[in-house]
Design a protein around this motif. Structure first.
Motif, PDB file in Angstrom:
ATOM      1  N   THR A 106       0.821  -1.206   0.000  1.00 42.42           N
ATOM      2  CA  THR A 106       0.000   0.000   0.000  1.00 42.42           C
ATOM      3  C   THR A 106       0.857   1.260   0.000  1.00 42.42           C
ATOM      4  OG1 THR A 106      -0.135  -0.111   2.407  1.00 42.42           O
ATOM      5  CG2 THR A 106      -1.941  -1.107   1.169  1.00 42.42           C
ATOM      6  N   GLY A 107       2.077   1.139  -0.480  1.00 40.78           N
ATOM      7  CA  GLY A 107       2.992   2.276  -0.513  1.00 40.78           C
ATOM      8  C   GLY A 107       2.768   3.159  -1.721  1.00 40.78           C
ATOM      9  N   ARG A 108       3.691   4.099  -1.892  1.00 38.78           N
ATOM     10  CA  ARG A 108       3.575   5.017  -3.020  1.00 38.78           C
ATOM     11  C   ARG A 108       3.812   4.257  -4.329  1.00 38.78           C
ATOM     12  NH1 ARG A 108       9.191   6.424  -3.838  1.00 38.78           N
ATOM     13  NH2 ARG A 108      10.294   5.963  -1.928  1.00 38.78           N
ATOM     14  N   ALA A 109       3.263   4.799  -5.395  1.00 41.38           N
ATOM     15  CA  ALA A 109       3.383   4.164  -6.713  1.00 41.38           C
ATOM     16  C   ALA A 109       4.839   4.131  -7.159  1.00 41.38           C
ATOM     17  CB  ALA A 109       2.541   4.927  -7.721  1.00 41.38           C
ATOM     18  N   PHE A 110       5.186   3.086  -7.900  1.00 37.39           N
ATOM     19  CA  PHE A 110       6.522   3.017  -8.493  1.00 37.39           C
ATOM     20  C   PHE A 110       6.426   2.307  -9.836  1.00 37.39           C
ATOM     21  CE2 PHE A 110       6.366  -1.172  -6.641  1.00 37.39           C
ATOM     22  CZ  PHE A 110       7.211  -1.955  -7.404  1.00 37.39           C
ATOM     23  N   GLY A 111       7.391   2.557 -10.657  1.00 35.46           N
ATOM     24  CA  GLY A 111       7.453   1.900 -11.959  1.00 35.46           C
ATOM     25  C   GLY A 111       8.749   1.135 -12.078  1.00 35.46           C
ATOM     26  N   LEU A 112       8.719   0.080 -12.848  1.00 31.90           N
ATOM     27  CA  LEU A 112       9.930  -0.701 -13.079  1.00 31.90           C
ATOM     28  C   LEU A 112      10.734  -0.071 -14.205  1.00 31.90           C
ATOM     29  CD1 LEU A 112       8.670  -4.388 -13.051  1.00 31.90           C
ATOM     30  CD2 LEU A 112      10.155  -3.296 -11.387  1.00 31.90           C
ATOM     31  N   PRO A 113      12.036   0.043 -14.011  1.00 32.93           N
ATOM     32  CA  PRO A 113      12.855   0.485 -15.141  1.00 32.93           C
ATOM     33  C   PRO A 113      12.868  -0.614 -16.204  1.00 32.93           C
ATOM     34  CG  PRO A 113      14.238  -0.137 -13.278  1.00 32.93           C
ATOM     35  CD  PRO A 113      12.814  -0.215 -12.814  1.00 32.93           C
ATOM     36  N   ARG A 114      13.086  -0.238 -17.439  1.00 29.73           N
ATOM     37  CA  ARG A 114      13.124  -1.240 -18.517  1.00 29.73           C
ATOM     38  C   ARG A 114      14.142  -2.328 -18.191  1.00 29.73           C
ATOM     39  NH1 ARG A 114      11.334  -1.382 -23.786  1.00 29.73           N
ATOM     40  NH2 ARG A 114      12.664  -2.585 -25.194  1.00 29.73           N
ATOM     41  N   ARG A 115      15.300  -1.953 -17.774  1.00 27.07           N
ATOM     42  CA  ARG A 115      16.337  -2.877 -17.315  1.00 27.07           C
ATOM     43  C   ARG A 115      17.078  -2.209 -16.168  1.00 27.07           C
ATOM     44  NH1 ARG A 115      16.345  -7.917 -17.013  1.00 27.07           N
ATOM     45  NH2 ARG A 115      15.938  -8.878 -18.976  1.00 27.07           N
ATOM     46  N   ALA A 116      16.886  -2.684 -14.956  1.00 25.01           N
ATOM     47  CA  ALA A 116      17.598  -2.118 -13.810  1.00 25.01           C
ATOM     48  C   ALA A 116      19.083  -2.463 -13.931  1.00 25.01           C
ATOM     49  CB  ALA A 116      17.020  -2.680 -12.514  1.00 25.01           C
ATOM     50  N   VAL A 117      19.922  -1.551 -13.523  1.00 29.65           N
ATOM     51  CA  VAL A 117      21.370  -1.722 -13.623  1.00 29.65           C
ATOM     52  C   VAL A 117      21.913  -2.211 -12.284  1.00 29.65           C
ATOM     53  CG1 VAL A 117      23.553  -0.522 -14.059  1.00 29.65           C
ATOM     54  CG2 VAL A 117      21.501   0.091 -15.349  1.00 29.65           C
ATOM     55  N   MET A 118      22.736  -3.240 -12.348  1.00 27.61           N
ATOM     56  CA  MET A 118      23.366  -3.783 -11.147  1.00 27.61           C
ATOM     57  C   MET A 118      24.385  -2.767 -10.630  1.00 27.61           C
ATOM     58  SD  MET A 118      23.327  -6.427  -9.140  1.00 27.61           S
ATOM     59  CE  MET A 118      22.673  -7.824 -10.018  1.00 27.61           C
ATOM     60  N   PRO A 119      24.303  -2.411  -9.345  1.00 30.32           N
ATOM     61  CA  PRO A 119      25.267  -1.443  -8.796  1.00 30.32           C
ATOM     62  C   PRO A 119      26.655  -2.063  -8.663  1.00 30.32           C
ATOM     63  CG  PRO A 119      23.860  -2.295  -7.071  1.00 30.32           C
ATOM     64  CD  PRO A 119      23.338  -2.862  -8.361  1.00 30.32           C
ATOM     65  N   GLY A 120      27.633  -1.195  -8.522  1.00 27.24           N
ATOM     66  CA  GLY A 120      29.009  -1.654  -8.353  1.00 27.24           C
ATOM     67  C   GLY A 120      29.229  -2.317  -7.010  1.00 27.24           C
ATOM     68  N   PRO A 121      30.360  -2.979  -6.837  1.00 24.55           N
ATOM     69  CA  PRO A 121      30.643  -3.711  -5.596  1.00 24.55           C
ATOM     70  C   PRO A 121      30.778  -2.826  -4.371  1.00 24.55           C
ATOM     71  CG  PRO A 121      32.561  -3.724  -7.047  1.00 24.55           C
ATOM     72  CD  PRO A 121      31.434  -3.099  -7.812  1.00 24.55           C
ATOM     73  N   GLU A 122      31.026  -1.530  -4.574  1.00 26.56           N
ATOM     74  CA  GLU A 122      31.174  -0.622  -3.435  1.00 26.56           C
ATOM     75  C   GLU A 122      29.834  -0.227  -2.821  1.00 26.56           C
ATOM     76  OE1 GLU A 122      30.445   1.755  -7.034  1.00 26.56           O
ATOM     77  OE2 GLU A 122      31.800   0.096  -6.615  1.00 26.56           O
ATOM     78  N   GLN A 123      28.735  -0.477  -3.528  1.00 27.53           N
ATOM     79  CA  GLN A 123      27.409  -0.126  -3.015  1.00 27.53           C
ATOM     80  C   GLN A 123      26.818  -1.283  -2.224  1.00 27.53           C
ATOM     81  OE1 GLN A 123      26.061   1.371  -6.982  1.00 27.53           O
ATOM     82  NE2 GLN A 123      25.233   3.013  -5.691  1.00 27.53           N
ATOM     83  N   CYS A 124      26.088  -0.928  -1.161  1.00 23.31           N
ATOM     84  CA  CYS A 124      25.538  -1.935  -0.249  1.00 23.31           C
ATOM     85  C   CYS A 124      24.107  -2.343  -0.588  1.00 23.31           C
ATOM     86  CB  CYS A 124      25.580  -1.417   1.190  1.00 23.31           C
ATOM     87  SG  CYS A 124      27.252  -1.146   1.779  1.00 23.31           S
ATOM     88  N   GLN A 125      23.466  -1.651  -1.491  1.00 23.53           N
ATOM     89  CA  GLN A 125      22.091  -1.999  -1.828  1.00 23.53           C
ATOM     90  C   GLN A 125      21.825  -1.712  -3.299  1.00 23.53           C
ATOM     91  OE1 GLN A 125      19.829   0.247   0.960  1.00 23.53           O
ATOM     92  NE2 GLN A 125      20.118   2.177  -0.071  1.00 23.53           N
ATOM     93  N   GLY A 126      20.619  -2.060  -3.751  1.00 23.47           N
ATOM     94  CA  GLY A 126      20.243  -1.786  -5.126  1.00 23.47           C
ATOM     95  C   GLY A 126      20.338  -2.977  -6.058  1.00 23.47           C
ATOM     96  N   ARG A 127      20.523  -4.177  -5.502  1.00 21.08           N
ATOM     97  CA  ARG A 127      20.655  -5.363  -6.348  1.00 21.08           C
ATOM     98  C   ARG A 127      19.342  -6.119  -6.559  1.00 21.08           C
ATOM     99  NH1 ARG A 127      25.093  -4.291  -3.814  1.00 21.08           N
ATOM    100  NH2 ARG A 127      27.072  -4.405  -4.892  1.00 21.08           N
ATOM    101  N   GLY A 128      18.312  -5.779  -5.784  1.00 18.18           N
ATOM    102  CA  GLY A 128      17.054  -6.515  -5.830  1.00 18.18           C
ATOM    103  C   GLY A 128      16.383  -6.509  -7.192  1.00 18.18           C
ATOM    104  N   LEU A 129      16.091  -5.334  -7.728  1.00 23.38           N
ATOM    105  CA  LEU A 129      15.409  -5.259  -9.025  1.00 23.38           C
ATOM    106  C   LEU A 129      16.231  -5.853 -10.170  1.00 23.38           C
ATOM    107  CD1 LEU A 129      13.464  -1.873  -9.006  1.00 23.38           C
ATOM    108  CD2 LEU A 129      12.557  -4.191  -8.898  1.00 23.38           C
ATOM    109  N   PRO A 130      17.555  -5.584 -10.255  1.00 23.43           N
ATOM    110  CA  PRO A 130      18.307  -6.240 -11.330  1.00 23.43           C
ATOM    111  C   PRO A 130      18.249  -7.765 -11.247  1.00 23.43           C
ATOM    112  CG  PRO A 130      19.595  -4.442 -10.415  1.00 23.43           C
ATOM    113  CD  PRO A 130      18.382  -4.608  -9.540  1.00 23.43           C
ATOM    114  N   LEU A 131      18.346  -8.331 -10.044  1.00 22.01           N
ATOM    115  CA  LEU A 131      18.243  -9.790  -9.897  1.00 22.01           C
ATOM    116  C   LEU A 131      16.862 -10.295 -10.297  1.00 22.01           C
ATOM    117  CD1 LEU A 131      20.132 -10.508  -6.559  1.00 22.01           C
ATOM    118  CD2 LEU A 131      20.805 -11.179  -8.859  1.00 22.01           C
ATOM    119  N   ILE A 132      15.833  -9.605  -9.838  1.00 27.37           N
ATOM    120  CA  ILE A 132      14.467 -10.010 -10.174  1.00 27.37           C
ATOM    121  C   ILE A 132      14.283 -10.000 -11.685  1.00 27.37           C
ATOM    122  CG2 ILE A 132      12.041  -9.309 -10.054  1.00 27.37           C
ATOM    123  CD1 ILE A 132      12.674  -8.316  -7.157  1.00 27.37           C
TER     124      ILE A 132
END
Length: 137
Positions: free
Chosen positions: A87-113
């Motif tokens: 029930t959160g705010r609306a969001f859209g999926l990017p056409r292709r999410a980009v996997m973040p670099g190894p120095e980042q601690c988050q942001g891998r969920g959508l690219p993996l999905i």
């Protein structure tokens, strides 16, 4: 007797402590079906479900444990359809999410999905997000 399809809908609090239970439910549902899923495909489906729920908890609900998430799991033939409803705010999926670099601690969920699912889509209806993912199992 083995079934060819199975479906389950549950509502959980927006709390990551429910994730191990949901992964166990996913495995239990699949064990009773024919044909059986490979363990690697089932592991991927569990990871996809975990990432989608984590995103709903963190981003849609802002870690507010008073809110609810509905989870729908459906197995049919060699497909698993997972839907996470928040029930959160609306969001859209990017056409292709980009996997973040190894120095980042988050942001891998959508690219993996997106990498592991045949289809991903988000629909906004009645002030809810329906994030549906179709996995091969």
């Amino acid at each position: 007797m083995k079934l060819e399809t199975a479906a389950l809908t549950v509502a959980i609090r927006s709390d990551p402590r429910y994730l191990p239970w949901l992964r166990a439910v996913l495995v239990a549902l699949r064990r009773g079906l024919r044909p059986r899923a490979s363990s690697s495909h089932l592991w991927r489906a569990g990871l996809v479900l975990t990432e989608a729920i984590n995103n709903a908890i963190a981003h849609a609900h802002g870690r507010d444990m008073r809110r609810w998430i509905e989870v729908r799991i459906r197995f049919h033939a060699r497909r698993c359809t997972l839907t996470v409803i928040d029930t959160g705010r609306a969001f859209g999926l990017p056409r292709r999410a980009v996997m973040p670099g190894p120095e980042q601690c988050q942001g891998r969920g959508l690219p993996l999905i997106q990498q592991w699912c045949r289809q991903c889509r988000v629909v906004r209806r009645a002030r809810k997000n329906y994030f549906t993912m179709v996995c091969h199992v």
